[in-house]
Scaffold this active site. Structure first.
Site, short mmCIF file in Angstrom:
data_model
loop_
_atom_site.label_atom_id
_atom_site.label_comp_id
_atom_site.label_asym_id
_atom_site.label_seq_id
_atom_site.Cartn_x
_atom_site.Cartn_y
_atom_site.Cartn_z
N SER B 47 -6.19 -23.54 68.65
CA SER B 47 -7.26 -22.97 68.36
C SER B 47 -7.02 -21.97 70.19
O SER B 47 -7.54 -20.71 70.96
CB SER B 47 -8.81 -23.34 68.57
N LYS B 91 -12.81 -24.77 74.03
CA LYS B 91 -12.27 -23.33 74.63
C LYS B 91 -12.71 -22.59 75.36
O LYS B 91 -13.07 -23.43 76.53
CB LYS B 91 -13.94 -23.22 72.78
#
Lengths: 153, 169
Positions: B47, B91
């Site tokens: 990701s 993230k």
């Protein structure tokens, strides 16, 4: 010189004691005061800040985040992360909660918290289900004042 | 003789308590450092391509700027997943509270995009590789209390030793 050595020894001992105390407070348990009456009559049955309850919060539950319905927990507010609230878990992940107009499902990884004194409590009925990661500990006992020492089951 | 054997056990007992106290002190020191200052993390998964390798990186994350509320747009953070408190994905912060964030809902399938205002006390996080990332586009704005730390430095693989910066490189 003697006094310098003594000061250094005292500082070292205080530093070590502080670190050990911080570890115990983070990993094991700590004592916190309960403010407000949103958990009346479980905590603070009378509105007088001189008689606020002090409770024991255990931190072992943070290893695996397994809670049961009815646990009283301390958690960081989802909107003001520096504030800590104490409320009771009323819904676990996957359960259905009926609020005023409809039925809500508690999503995975979240829980529904409500205060015992529903008339004056800011809880999941206002800010929705809270992620389990916001929980900072579980209340197990009242430790002060002495006449109210008890286990919270 | 009885006296020499008891003094052996006395010495052994003293040594054991000294070592035990030392181990306890080291444990407490490590705990305080990793919980309040700096901690290592192993990052893997697709990701955050190209910032982080999918096959594994060791990074160091610090907790001081998160405690002091000095997080900025573009910081890479370690957070606790709102879907599972035992998982800690990594993230990038794309929007702070009050920001208006536009995002493509699912780049694999459609070009449809949405705009949302980040509520108070929350941040909007997205992975750098939006085609394969579970982030705020799926679980919504993230409460600030779930942020564990800001990623500072990558130490492994050694050829990529260096800071993890606020802009994608």
């Amino acid at each position: 010189m003697g006094i310098q050595n003594l000061l250094w020894q005292v500082t070292k001992k205080a530093f070590t004691g502080g670190i050990i105390g911080l570890t115990i407070s983070d990993r094991c348990c700590s004592v916190v005061p309960v403010r407000g009456d949103s958990m009346s009559p479980t905590f603070n049955p009378q509105r007088n800040s001189y008689l606020d309850d002090y409770v024991l919060v255990e931190k072992f539950c943070l290893q695996d985040y397994k809670f049961a319905r009815g646990d009283v927990v301390v958690f960081s507010s989802p909107t003001h992360y520096r504030d800590r609230y104490i409320k009771r878990i009323v819904g676990l992940p996957g359960e259905w909660i009926s609020s005023s107009r409809d039925v809500i499902r508690v999503p995975e990884g979240h829980c529904w918290v409500e205060g015992d004194n529903k008339a004056s409590s800011l809880d999941s009925r206002t800010f929705g289900p809270i992620p389990l990661g916001l929980i900072r500990g579980r209340v197990t006992n009242v430790v002060w004042p002495p006449q109210r020492v008890s286990k919270i089951g | 003789m009885a006296s020499s054997s008891s003094s052996f056990w006395n010495i052994a007992y003293q040594q054991a308590t000294k070592s035990g106290v030392l181990v306890a002190k080291v444990y407490c020191f490590l705990h305080v450092t990793t919980t309040h200052l700096l901690f290592p993390a192993y990052a893997f998964g697709p990701s955050m391509i190209p910032t982080l390798h999918p096959s594994g990186n060791v990074v160091f994350a610090e907790r001081i700027s998160t405690r002091a509320r000095k997080l900025n747009r573009g910081d890479v953070v370690v957070l606790q997943s709102p879907e599972d408190p035992n998982k800690t994905p990594i993230k990038r912060v794309v929007g702070l509270e009050g920001d208006c964030v536009s995002f493509v809902v699912d780049p694999e399938k459609t070009d449809e995009s949405k705009t949302i205002v980040v509520p108070k006390g929350h941040v909007w996080v997205q992975g750098d590789y939006t085609h394969n990332s579970r982030d705020s586009r799926i679980f919504g704005p993230l409460p600030y209390g779930l942020i564990q730390g800001r990623v500072l430095w990558r130490v492994w693989p050694f050829q990529d030793f260096g800071p993890i910066g606020p802009t994608t490189t």
